[in-house]
Design a protein around this motif. Structure first.
Motif, PDB file in Angstrom:
ATOM      1  N   TRP A  34       7.553   9.311   0.937  1.00 16.87           N
ATOM      2  CA  TRP A  34       7.078   7.928   0.872  1.00 16.87           C
ATOM      3  C   TRP A  34       7.569   7.156   2.094  1.00 16.87           C
ATOM      4  CZ3 TRP A  34       6.429   4.950  -4.296  1.00 16.87           C
ATOM      5  CH2 TRP A  34       5.747   5.750  -5.235  1.00 16.87           C
ATOM      6  N   VAL A  35       6.722   6.242   2.565  1.00 15.38           N
ATOM      7  CA  VAL A  35       7.080   5.331   3.647  1.00 15.38           C
ATOM      8  C   VAL A  35       7.000   3.911   3.111  1.00 15.38           C
ATOM      9  CG1 VAL A  35       6.526   4.524   5.965  1.00 15.38           C
ATOM     10  CG2 VAL A  35       6.162   6.932   5.370  1.00 15.38           C
ATOM     11  N   TRP A  36       8.080   3.142   3.312  1.00 18.73           N
ATOM     12  CA  TRP A  36       8.181   1.762   2.847  1.00 18.73           C
ATOM     13  C   TRP A  36       8.369   0.837   4.047  1.00 18.73           C
ATOM     14  CZ3 TRP A  36       8.948   1.484  -2.714  1.00 18.73           C
ATOM     15  CH2 TRP A  36       9.289   2.698  -3.331  1.00 18.73           C
ATOM     16  N   GLU A  37       7.937  -0.395   3.907  1.00 17.46           N
ATOM     17  CA  GLU A  37       8.233  -1.429   4.891  1.00 17.46           C
ATOM     18  C   GLU A  37       9.528  -2.117   4.476  1.00 17.46           C
ATOM     19  OE1 GLU A  37       5.472  -4.525   7.177  1.00 17.46           O
ATOM     20  OE2 GLU A  37       5.854  -5.126   5.094  1.00 17.46           O
ATOM     21  N   THR A  38      10.509  -2.134   5.356  1.00 16.58           N
ATOM     22  CA  THR A  38      11.828  -2.649   4.993  1.00 16.58           C
ATOM     23  C   THR A  38      11.799  -4.131   4.646  1.00 16.58           C
ATOM     24  OG1 THR A  38      12.851  -1.023   6.490  1.00 16.58           O
ATOM     25  CG2 THR A  38      14.219  -2.848   5.752  1.00 16.58           C
ATOM     26  N   GLU A  39      11.171  -4.942   5.477  1.00 13.75           N
ATOM     27  CA  GLU A  39      11.219  -6.399   5.292  1.00 13.75           C
ATOM     28  C   GLU A  39      10.573  -6.843   3.980  1.00 13.75           C
ATOM     29  OE1 GLU A  39      10.005 -10.528   7.659  1.00 13.75           O
ATOM     30  OE2 GLU A  39       9.740  -8.561   8.620  1.00 13.75           O
ATOM     31  N   SER A  40       9.429  -6.265   3.655  1.00 13.66           N
ATOM     32  CA  SER A  40       8.716  -6.691   2.446  1.00 13.66           C
ATOM     33  C   SER A  40       9.018  -5.816   1.231  1.00 13.66           C
ATOM     34  CB  SER A  40       7.202  -6.651   2.710  1.00 13.66           C
ATOM     35  OG  SER A  40       6.764  -5.305   2.896  1.00 13.66           O
ATOM     36  N   SER A  41       9.694  -4.676   1.449  1.00 13.11           N
ATOM     37  CA  SER A  41       9.974  -3.683   0.390  1.00 13.11           C
ATOM     38  C   SER A  41       8.694  -3.066  -0.170  1.00 13.11           C
ATOM     39  CB  SER A  41      10.782  -4.313  -0.759  1.00 13.11           C
ATOM     40  OG  SER A  41      11.963  -4.902  -0.274  1.00 13.11           O
ATOM     41  N   LYS A  42       7.614  -3.179   0.570  1.00 13.00           N
ATOM     42  CA  LYS A  42       6.321  -2.668   0.116  1.00 13.00           C
ATOM     43  C   LYS A  42       6.189  -1.177   0.407  1.00 13.00           C
ATOM     44  CE  LYS A  42       1.339  -3.333   0.884  1.00 13.00           C
ATOM     45  NZ  LYS A  42       0.319  -4.071   1.683  1.00 13.00           N
ATOM     46  N   HIS A  43       5.673  -0.439  -0.584  1.00 12.21           N
ATOM     47  CA  HIS A  43       5.351   0.969  -0.385  1.00 12.21           C
ATOM     48  C   HIS A  43       4.049   1.049   0.411  1.00 12.21           C
ATOM     49  CE1 HIS A  43       3.140   4.645  -2.079  1.00 12.21           C
ATOM     50  NE2 HIS A  43       3.988   5.097  -1.188  1.00 12.21           N
ATOM     51  N   LEU A  44       4.083   1.741   1.554  1.00 13.86           N
ATOM     52  CA  LEU A  44       2.926   1.792   2.434  1.00 13.86           C
ATOM     53  C   LEU A  44       2.104   3.060   2.277  1.00 13.86           C
ATOM     54  CD1 LEU A  44       4.577   0.482   5.740  1.00 13.86           C
ATOM     55  CD2 LEU A  44       3.257  -0.830   4.053  1.00 13.86           C
ATOM     56  N   TYR A  45       2.767   4.227   2.345  1.00 13.28           N
ATOM     57  CA  TYR A  45       2.028   5.488   2.355  1.00 13.28           C
ATOM     58  C   TYR A  45       2.774   6.548   1.547  1.00 13.28           C
ATOM     59  CZ  TYR A  45       0.971   3.046   6.733  1.00 13.28           C
ATOM     60  OH  TYR A  45       0.690   2.101   7.660  1.00 13.28           O
ATOM     61  N   THR A  46       2.006   7.497   1.021  1.00 15.52           N
ATOM     62  CA  THR A  46       2.557   8.681   0.371  1.00 15.52           C
ATOM     63  C   THR A  46       1.950   9.915   1.018  1.00 15.52           C
ATOM     64  OG1 THR A  46       2.838   7.563  -1.766  1.00 15.52           O
ATOM     65  CG2 THR A  46       2.803   9.975  -1.780  1.00 15.52           C
ATOM     66  N   PHE A  47       2.814  10.855   1.400  1.00 14.63           N
ATOM     67  CA  PHE A  47       2.360  12.113   1.996  1.00 14.63           C
ATOM     68  C   PHE A  47       2.790  13.261   1.102  1.00 14.63           C
ATOM     69  CE2 PHE A  47       3.004   9.128   5.485  1.00 14.63           C
ATOM     70  CZ  PHE A  47       1.753   9.176   6.097  1.00 14.63           C
ATOM     71  N   GLU A  48       1.838  14.101   0.749  1.00 12.89           N
ATOM     72  CA  GLU A  48       2.099  15.224  -0.152  1.00 12.89           C
ATOM     73  C   GLU A  48       2.435  16.494   0.640  1.00 12.89           C
ATOM     74  OE1 GLU A  48       1.997  15.045  -3.441  1.00 12.89           O
ATOM     75  OE2 GLU A  48       0.894  13.179  -3.856  1.00 12.89           O
ATOM     76  N   GLY A  49       3.235  17.364   0.005  1.00 13.37           N
ATOM     77  CA  GLY A  49       3.471  18.684   0.564  1.00 13.37           C
ATOM     78  C   GLY A  49       4.682  18.811   1.458  1.00 13.37           C
TER      79      GLY A  49
END
Length: 268
Positions: free
Chosen positions: A53-68
């Motif tokens: 998972w990739v999150w944006e630090t400032e907003s704490s928003k989850h941005l992307y999910t990469f499988e595998g």
């Protein structure tokens, strides 16, 4: 400070007063690895269901999910802090733009699975170690083959590149630590570092020393909890540090110095 726990959450803490700034939730699997991007703008987290998972630090928003992306899959952040190079589905290397989530470069290792990965200081070439003992150097981001380094016959568990880009070190499942000249491909030294797998190796910031550890738990036969050091010019052992009573799980030089921090299963 970033921390994670078995409740599938991450926490961002203020180190000045210990305050819990935010708790990040969403992973279904147990989180086993996490880190900030180099500029602190993003958070990366990897769980045991092979989701990165990739999150944006400032907003704490989850941005992307990469499988595998498995827990043992190697990953490296490029010096600009915006691009992540990671292994997916055992043998696929992907360079991911953290700002857009797009794959900017893609490469499939011919022999695979990929077990280790190292990035040159300028991020213009990489070392890729594979389960069958292959250690290949490629240009980056085009993944043009540069040279194949010989010497290993078992899975390469770790590899490292010195700060000048002239030396490549690699450790394998049989406890062998090998030092190569990057430009000529010449084998500089072959060292029987441990009886168990070499799980981590690294160069000192000045490139004069090479360290290795064997992160094998205490119940294993022939365990060795030393941090061993060799000089890189001749491959002679300099010293070893003793102190841990169980496997060493992390070992890191402080930037620009020969100070070292280590952690292990002994909670030290």
């Amino acid at each position: 400070l970033l921390s994670y726990s078995r409740d599938n959450t991450l926490k961002v803490l203020d180190v000045s007063d210990g305050r819990d700034l935010v708790t990040l939730k969403g992973h279904n699997g147990r989180i086993l690895r996490s880190r900030f991007s180099l500029d602190g703008s993003h958070i990366l987290s990897l769980s045991d269901d092979n989701q990165l998972w990739v999150w944006e630090t400032e907003s704490s928003k989850h941005l992307y999910t990469f499988e595998g992306c498995s827990i043992r899959a190697p990953w490296k952040l490029l010096p600009d802090g915006r691009v992540l190079l990671a292994c997916f589905n055992e043998n696929q290397l992907r360079a991911i733009d953290l700002m857009s989530g797009d794959s900017v470069s893609l490469f499939t290792a011919p022999a695979g699975p990929v077990t280790s990965l190292a990035l040159s200081t300028k991020a213009d070439w990489i070392a890729v170690g594979e389960k069958g003992g292959k250690l290949d150097l490629y240009s980056f981001p085009k993944f043009t083959s540069l040279v194949s380094l010989k010497g290993h016959s078992s899975a390469i568990r770790c590899c490292a590149i010195d700060s000048t880009g002239s030396l490549v070190a690699s450790g394998d499942r049989d406890g062998l630590l090998i030092l190569h000249d990057r430009r000529s491909g010449e084998l500089r030294a072959t060292l029987q570092a441990f009886n168990n797998p070499v799980t981590h190796c690294d160069f000192s910031p000045d490139g004069r020393m090479l360290l290795a550890v064997s992160g094998v738990p205490v119940h294993s036969d022939g365990n060795d909890f030393r941090i061993r050091f060799w000089e890189t010019s001749q491959g002679q052992e300099i010293t070893s540090f003793v102190g841990h009573t169980n496997a060493i799980t992390a070992c890191l030089f402080a930037p620009g110095s020969n100070r070292l921090v280590s952690a292990g299963y002994d909670q030290a």
